[in-house]
Write an enzyme that holds these catalytic residues in place. Sequence first.
Site, PDB file in Angstrom:
ATOM      1  CD  GLU A 269      -1.840   2.279   1.702  1.00  0.00           C
ATOM      2  OE1 GLU A 269      -1.520   3.210   0.913  1.00  0.00           O
ATOM      3  OE2 GLU A 269      -1.933   2.407   2.918  1.00  0.00           O
ATOM      4  CB  CYS A 303      -1.732   7.049   1.576  1.00  0.00           C
ATOM      5  SG  CYS A 303      -2.808   5.860   2.400  1.00  0.00           S
TER       6      CYS A 303
END
Length: 496
Positions: A269, A303
Amino acid sequence: MTQPARDIEPFRADAGAIIAGAPVELLVGGKWISATGGNRFDVADPSNGRTIASVADGAVTDGIRAIDAAEASATMWRQTPSRRRSDILMRCHQLMLDHAEWLAQLISLENGKALPDARGEVIYAAEFFRWYAEEGVRTLGDIGHAPGGANRILVQYQPIGIAVLVTPWNFPAAMATRKIAPALAAGCTCVLKPAAETPLTALAIGAILMEAGLPEGVVNIVTTTVAGPVVSAMLHDSRVRKLSFTGSTAVGRILLREAANRVISCSMELGGNAPFIVFDDADLEDAVAGAMVAKMRNGGEACTAANRFYVQRGIYDAFVRRLTEEMSSLSVGPGLQATTQLGPLITATAVEKVDRLLKDAVARGARIETGGAPVSGEGFFYPPTVLADVAPHSDIAKEEIFGPVAAVSPFDTEDEAVRLANDTEYGLISYVYSGDLRRALSVAERIESGMVGINRGVVSDPAAPFGGMKQSGLGREGGHHGLLEYLQPKYIATNW
């Protein structure tokens, strides 16, 4: 118009009382142990830069000791009935809720995030234990006939093996539980390497796991300031079968190369550059409210944070005005201060990066509507900032900001919005606001990202698959897909 830098009221939290219950040693084989050589490193409060704790600084040998412990418990945990594993995970969920306020204060202290954000993270993090407690008892497997009639096809799903979990500092609780919970539900043992900026939260979760009755060695935690050599050594150990990493794309590429040497399964990720698209027919107040959540969750250090705001020209001026009003009203201060809505960034380097991106955007024609300069004084503060008329070729439109700066640009047509949204190597998440669901869904399908929020400023949910496309990663976390990352299918051919 640029507003003057605000004065940050000093706040003297009782850091000693908050960290008193948090372990500061390595967790290996169910025991709290010192690092090799007794090495330690300091953890600082980003609100003032002062040391709040000294934590064991693990070496390569400690990483291998953790793998030894994970191997010693691997067969036992693999053979533990799924209901037993589920019961432990459910106890972890309840214990996190029982200790929620302390955990939130600990997160706020070492990470700097505002206490309401920290409280929200604890609830979110705990939910991964509950979700995988429920998901882990679902019997996985398939049975069918070979089309030619030669045999039956049986497919079983087995634990992939020892997993190395590497987590970032921005969500120190949620990123740990999002990896630990599915690994345990699948029957894998693991070694967690948390970020050196926020090790206390991870160690506190380790204590909760032990309190919940997790057998020794099933989860091991190695805190370290030499992450590269420690993680590399573990990835070159033949007993390790899985790597799950959350962090920057640059580091992810390095770890993928390391993992390739032993063909280790990887979940990645990585970075994001989220577009936030607002069409003329969007509800202005809803769009601004969603923008505030998408941009300012965790102070922009996420993010999933909206990085680029593309607003259709008919609503552009009104959106910029309302967003500026909302951003200007936020209270900035130490995370533990009761009135704080925006805490500090994690380090001085983070402040320097945000300011560099802003200055480049201004040099290319962007206009500062509010904020726009680091806050003087102790701590790593940057004020809520809105930039209007940001040029698409600005650095701030290409790099992940990871700070409280909203970069807004106008667009005219749907095709232009999609082109701008896809003009990046990243593809983690996107946001679309429109009063026309057909158009919103059409745009969502055309945008190259693993997740899309339609008329929503947050999409993260333990029951949903979290992950990206392109340079934003591989695999998924959360949902049923997150469990499959720690399982491998085995096909058995037989007749009866």
